[in-house]
Design an enzyme around this catalytic site. Structure first.
Site, PDB file in Angstrom:
ATOM      1  N   ARG A  55      11.079   2.283  -6.640  1.00 52.65           N
ATOM      2  CA  ARG A  55      10.796   1.173  -7.538  1.00 52.65           C
ATOM      3  C   ARG A  55       9.564   1.432  -8.413  1.00 52.65           C
ATOM      4  O   ARG A  55       9.624   1.271  -9.629  1.00 52.65           O
ATOM      5  CB  ARG A  55      10.524  -0.126  -6.735  1.00 52.65           C
ATOM      6  CG  ARG A  55      11.740  -0.824  -6.224  1.00 52.65           C
ATOM      7  CD  ARG A  55      11.446  -1.506  -4.908  1.00 52.65           C
ATOM      8  NE  ARG A  55      11.315  -0.472  -3.897  1.00 52.65           N
ATOM      9  CZ  ARG A  55      12.350  -0.027  -3.184  1.00 52.65           C
ATOM     10  NH1 ARG A  55      13.499  -0.583  -3.301  1.00 52.65           N
ATOM     11  NH2 ARG A  55      12.203   0.969  -2.328  1.00 52.65           N
ATOM     12  N   THR A  56       8.454   1.794  -7.788  1.00 53.98           N
ATOM     13  CA  THR A  56       7.197   1.853  -8.540  1.00 53.98           C
ATOM     14  C   THR A  56       7.255   2.935  -9.624  1.00 53.98           C
ATOM     15  O   THR A  56       6.917   2.690 -10.780  1.00 53.98           O
ATOM     16  CB  THR A  56       6.015   2.121  -7.580  1.00 53.98           C
ATOM     17  OG1 THR A  56       6.069   1.153  -6.539  1.00 53.98           O
ATOM     18  CG2 THR A  56       4.687   2.015  -8.278  1.00 53.98           C
ATOM     19  N   LYS A  83       1.729  24.675  -4.133  1.00 58.58           N
ATOM     20  CA  LYS A  83       1.257  26.071  -4.150  1.00 58.58           C
ATOM     21  C   LYS A  83      -0.217  26.140  -3.766  1.00 58.58           C
ATOM     22  O   LYS A  83      -0.895  27.132  -4.014  1.00 58.58           O
ATOM     23  CB  LYS A  83       1.432  26.663  -5.550  1.00 58.58           C
ATOM     24  CG  LYS A  83       2.867  26.753  -6.021  1.00 58.58           C
ATOM     25  CD  LYS A  83       2.898  27.417  -7.399  1.00 58.58           C
ATOM     26  CE  LYS A  83       4.305  27.453  -7.961  1.00 58.58           C
ATOM     27  NZ  LYS A  83       4.307  27.940  -9.346  1.00 58.58           N
ATOM     28  N   ARG A 105       0.044   7.846  -7.211  1.00 62.22           N
ATOM     29  CA  ARG A 105       0.240   7.400  -5.818  1.00 62.22           C
ATOM     30  C   ARG A 105      -0.171   8.541  -4.901  1.00 62.22           C
ATOM     31  O   ARG A 105       0.211   9.703  -5.133  1.00 62.22           O
ATOM     32  CB  ARG A 105       1.703   7.032  -5.579  1.00 62.22           C
ATOM     33  CG  ARG A 105       2.016   6.843  -4.104  1.00 62.22           C
ATOM     34  CD  ARG A 105       3.370   6.241  -3.869  1.00 62.22           C
ATOM     35  NE  ARG A 105       3.404   4.853  -4.283  1.00 62.22           N
ATOM     36  CZ  ARG A 105       4.440   4.034  -4.051  1.00 62.22           C
ATOM     37  NH1 ARG A 105       5.504   4.480  -3.414  1.00 62.22           N
ATOM     38  NH2 ARG A 105       4.402   2.784  -4.438  1.00 62.22           N
ATOM     39  N   HIS A 133      -2.280  -1.596  -3.391  1.00 62.45           N
ATOM     40  CA  HIS A 133      -1.117  -1.361  -4.264  1.00 62.45           C
ATOM     41  C   HIS A 133      -1.152  -2.511  -5.282  1.00 62.45           C
ATOM     42  O   HIS A 133      -0.393  -3.472  -5.201  1.00 62.45           O
ATOM     43  CB  HIS A 133       0.166  -1.413  -3.409  1.00 62.45           C
ATOM     44  CG  HIS A 133       1.397  -0.932  -4.100  1.00 62.45           C
ATOM     45  ND1 HIS A 133       1.468  -0.684  -5.453  1.00 62.45           N
ATOM     46  CD2 HIS A 133       2.636  -0.666  -3.621  1.00 62.45           C
ATOM     47  CE1 HIS A 133       2.697  -0.276  -5.756  1.00 62.45           C
ATOM     48  NE2 HIS A 133       3.425  -0.257  -4.665  1.00 62.45           N
TER      49      HIS A 133
HETATM   50  N1  ASP Z   1       6.772   0.302  -1.543  1.00 61.95           N
HETATM   51  C1  ASP Z   1       5.628  -0.238  -0.862  1.00 61.95           C
HETATM   52  C2  ASP Z   1       4.501   0.777  -0.823  1.00 61.95           C
HETATM   53  O1  ASP Z   1       4.586   1.821  -1.429  1.00 61.95           O
HETATM   54  C3  ASP Z   1       5.951  -0.755   0.490  1.00 61.95           C
HETATM   55  C4  ASP Z   1       6.535   0.223   1.450  1.00 61.95           C
HETATM   56  O2  ASP Z   1       6.667   1.407   1.173  1.00 61.95           O
HETATM   57  O3  ASP Z   1       6.851  -0.230   2.561  1.00 61.95           O
HETATM   58  O4  ASP Z   1       3.514   0.522  -0.184  1.00 61.95           O
END
Ligand code: ASP
Length: 304
Positions: A55-56, A83, A105, A133
């Site tokens: 999603r993100t 690497k 991330r 987040h």
């Molecule tokens: N998508 C959210 C996160 O990246 C929640 C999860 O992964 O459970 O934190």
């Protein structure tokens, strides 16, 4: 700081309100045939993901493109990190290509904050370890406010693996800034008592029924097995004590909203009939993710 977005903790109420208000404009556009603007034409966003994401990552990419910017996505497994390149070298390399923002991330809490001290390029935190987040909490707030006039005094039960959840932390910061009453609930091994000190007005309970009683919002969390060295609960037992089932819904307010940041595990955190129930706004959260990330990108890139 690099002028990006590192966490909800650093944002004022007014800044949050401005993002949520702007996201409303972008929500409306999602239902038009042509969804694209020229607002960030000629700008470039790099998405750098060291952890899995559906999603993100996708919604940041779609958000950038809908604003007319170019977007490139890189995952750790397909980059020179595999690497042996260090995090700082990878980020400096990408920054040398002059993107206007880096969306990042990482599994280590604080990684984007550390890098923001060295880079001029704004960094947007798309999840750092168990810490924050921010865009998830913003899209969650947007989703709640699509159904409620205000966050003030809402009872929000956040249930599950609180200890490892960056979603829980960002939501606690945001909701308490707006006067919501947050109740954290989970098994003792996944509910550290010191979490209550993170924000004002946080309640805690190990009992799921107590958490849900009178709730306006039930926010379920995934059990973050990737951050645990051992499984504290066998999946069936976890579901028995902390899985959300239809029988729980009647304990909450009649118009309760059931939320989950995804990915959902049916039969572990919630039953299928709850996930697909009329109370569930899980897919609305996903939809709002694009609008909120458009608002965030616009704010960050217009500052840079
Ligand atoms: N998508 C959210 C996160 O990246 C929640 C999860 O992964 O459970 O934190």
């Amino acid at each position: 700081m690099s002028g990006g977005l590192l966490g909800i903790e650093d944002l004022s109420r007014e800044e949050i309100e401005a993002i949520l208000e702007r996201a409303r404009d972008f929500q409306r556009v999602q239902h038009q045939t042509v969804k694209k603007f020229d607002l960030l034409r000629g700008r470039m966003v790099v998405n750098l993901f060291f952890e899995s994401s559906t999603r993100t990552r996708t919604s940041f990419e779609i958000a950038a493109k809908r604003l007319g910017a170019d977007a490139v996505s890189i995952t750790a497994s397909g980059s020179s990190v595999s690497k042996g390149e260090s995090l700082v070298d990878t980020l400096n390399t990408l920054a040398a290509m002059r993107p206007d923002a880096i969306v990042m991330r990482h599994a280590a809490s604080g990684a984007p904050h550390f890098l923001a001290r060295y880079l001029d390029t704004p960094i947007i935190n798309a999840g750092d370890g168990t810490h924050e987040h921010p865009t998830q909490a913003l899209l969650d707030a947007r989703t709640i406010l699509d159904h409620r006039a205000t966050l003030e005094n809402l009872r929000v039960a956040i249930i599950g693996d609180i200890a490892h959840s960056r979603v829980a932390r960002s939501n606690m910061y945001l909701l308490s800034k707006f006067g919501a009453r947050v109740v954290l609930c989970g098994p003792p091994a996944l509910l550290p008592m010191e979490m209550a000190q993170l924000a004002p007005g946080i309640e805690m309970t190990f009992n799921m029924r107590d958490a849900i009683a009178g709730a306006d919002v039930i926010m379920m969390l995934r059990v973050q097995l990737e951050r645990q060295h051992e499984t504290p609960f066998p999946p069936n037992e976890y579901f028995q004590f902390y899985g959300l089932r239809l029988e729980h819904i009647s304990l909450a307010k009649p118009d309760v909203l059931v939320m989950h940041p995804g990915p959902i595990n049916r039969g572990r955190e919630l039953s299928s009939d709850v996930a697909d129930s009329r109370q569930s706004v899980i897919l609305n959260q996903v939809e709002n993710g694009v609008a909120v990330r458009m608002a965030v990108l616009e704010k960050v890139l217009n500052k840079s």
